[in-house]
Every structure is written in structure tokens, then in C-alpha cells.
Design a protein around this motif. Sequence first.
Motif, PDB file in Angstrom:
ATOM      1  N   THR A 176      37.992  65.499  32.343  1.00  0.00           N
ATOM      2  CA  THR A 176      38.755  64.388  32.350  1.00  0.00           C
ATOM      3  C   THR A 176      39.858  64.138  33.710  1.00  0.00           C
ATOM      4  O   THR A 176      40.469  66.089  33.970  1.00  0.00           O
ATOM      5  CB  THR A 176      39.823  64.539  31.545  1.00  0.00           C
ATOM      6  N   THR A 177      40.975  63.339  33.760  1.00  0.00           N
ATOM      7  CA  THR A 177      42.357  63.606  34.287  1.00  0.00           C
ATOM      8  C   THR A 177      43.593  63.745  34.020  1.00  0.00           C
ATOM      9  O   THR A 177      43.499  62.557  32.949  1.00  0.00           O
ATOM     10  CB  THR A 177      42.125  62.096  35.784  1.00  0.00           C
ATOM     11  N   LYS A 178      43.916  64.445  34.372  1.00  0.00           N
ATOM     12  CA  LYS A 178      46.230  63.760  33.775  1.00  0.00           C
ATOM     13  C   LYS A 178      46.465  62.384  35.158  1.00  0.00           C
ATOM     14  O   LYS A 178      46.069  62.413  35.976  1.00  0.00           O
ATOM     15  CB  LYS A 178      47.127  65.104  34.084  1.00  0.00           C
ATOM     16  N   SER A 231      40.458  69.033  38.135  1.00  0.00           N
ATOM     17  CA  SER A 231      40.001  70.165  36.807  1.00  0.00           C
ATOM     18  C   SER A 231      40.874  70.300  35.823  1.00  0.00           C
ATOM     19  O   SER A 231      39.820  70.915  34.627  1.00  0.00           O
ATOM     20  CB  SER A 231      39.618  70.851  37.681  1.00  0.00           C
ATOM     21  N   GLY A 232      41.640  70.143  36.413  1.00  0.00           N
ATOM     22  CA  GLY A 232      43.157  70.337  34.758  1.00  0.00           C
ATOM     23  C   GLY A 232      43.473  72.456  34.588  1.00  0.00           C
ATOM     24  O   GLY A 232      43.468  72.803  33.709  1.00  0.00           O
ATOM     25  N   ASP A 233      42.973  73.256  35.630  1.00  0.00           N
ATOM     26  CA  ASP A 233      42.883  74.862  35.585  1.00  0.00           C
ATOM     27  C   ASP A 233      43.341  74.865  36.959  1.00  0.00           C
ATOM     28  O   ASP A 233      41.982  74.930  38.129  1.00  0.00           O
ATOM     29  CB  ASP A 233      40.627  75.302  35.815  1.00  0.00           C
TER      30      ASP A 233
END
Length: 163
Positions: free
Chosen positions: A2-4, A117-119
Motif C-alpha cells: 500500500t502507498t501512503k 514500502s512503509g518501512d
Amino acid sequence: MTTKKGESGAGAPFWEKPLSELTRSQWEKLCDGCGRCCLVKLEDEDTGVIHHTSIACKLLDQESCLCGDYRNRRAHVPDCIRLTLTKLQTIKWLPPTCAYVLRNEGKPLPPWHPLLSGDPDSVHRAGVSVQGKVEASEEEVDDEDTPEFIRTWPKRWPRKARY
């Protein structure tokens, strides 16, 4: 994956906008935290060619690959560059994986970029960061020994990071 969404929550994510439209906060968030720009570079006086080394700035946290005192870095490292859109047009030593370089060229961010990636560790897992590749801090190497640390990898895309 998912993308922010961008800070406004509407429309395209901020990292897909032209660099000239980013706020200072958005600009800062575009950095992937690889630490490659924090490696010591040498310029050949005769040719102007920039050589990257595996020597890190004294402020680089070699584990996180982030500046240990980002806000006050210029007080400790006077020649540290504050990257701006104007400077981006003339600086030729940024790595090809750099989000600023990619977006300036109209290219998308790679999937390992923390914004996608959110990471924040995804840049390390992809082999893009300097984590585990720094051979010395600038405080540990005499100037005359710096050429012994010239490396080509900071100017290349790591194999497993290509997309």
C-alpha cells in the motif's frame, strides 16, 4: 503493498508531484535514508571526475544510515550540502538510486523506497544503503590515505534493487 497518500490526503501522493511543488517537509521526506550522499568524495583536479569512497562522514550513523545531528550538521561539517532543487540541477555526484535524482528525471520511486514500502528498513534490505559497506569514518582516515578507499558501488544500482 500500500502507498501512503500525500499530506493533504487528496489526489496523487506528494512524491509523485513535480519537485518544485513540494513543501520543505515533503522535500525532506523524499530522502530514502540510504546514506550514499554522506560518503566522502574525491574530485580529480585535472578531469573533474568525482570518485566515491567507502568513508563515511563523521556524523553518519552507520547502522541507521542517517545523520547523527541533521539539524545542526553544518556546525559540525561546514561543507555539508543542503540539497535544493537548484543545486540538484548541478550536483553530479548523487547516486542513481537517489529519490531526488529519479523524481527530477520524471521517474517513479522504486518499490523499496520507504514512502512506498512503509518501512524505513526496506532501503537496507534492498542493498541500496551504505549499511554494512562503510569501511571507515572520516575521522579514522588520514587525507593522504583516502584514495585507497575509492569504490565504484556508490554510483551503481545494486542488482537486487533494480526494478
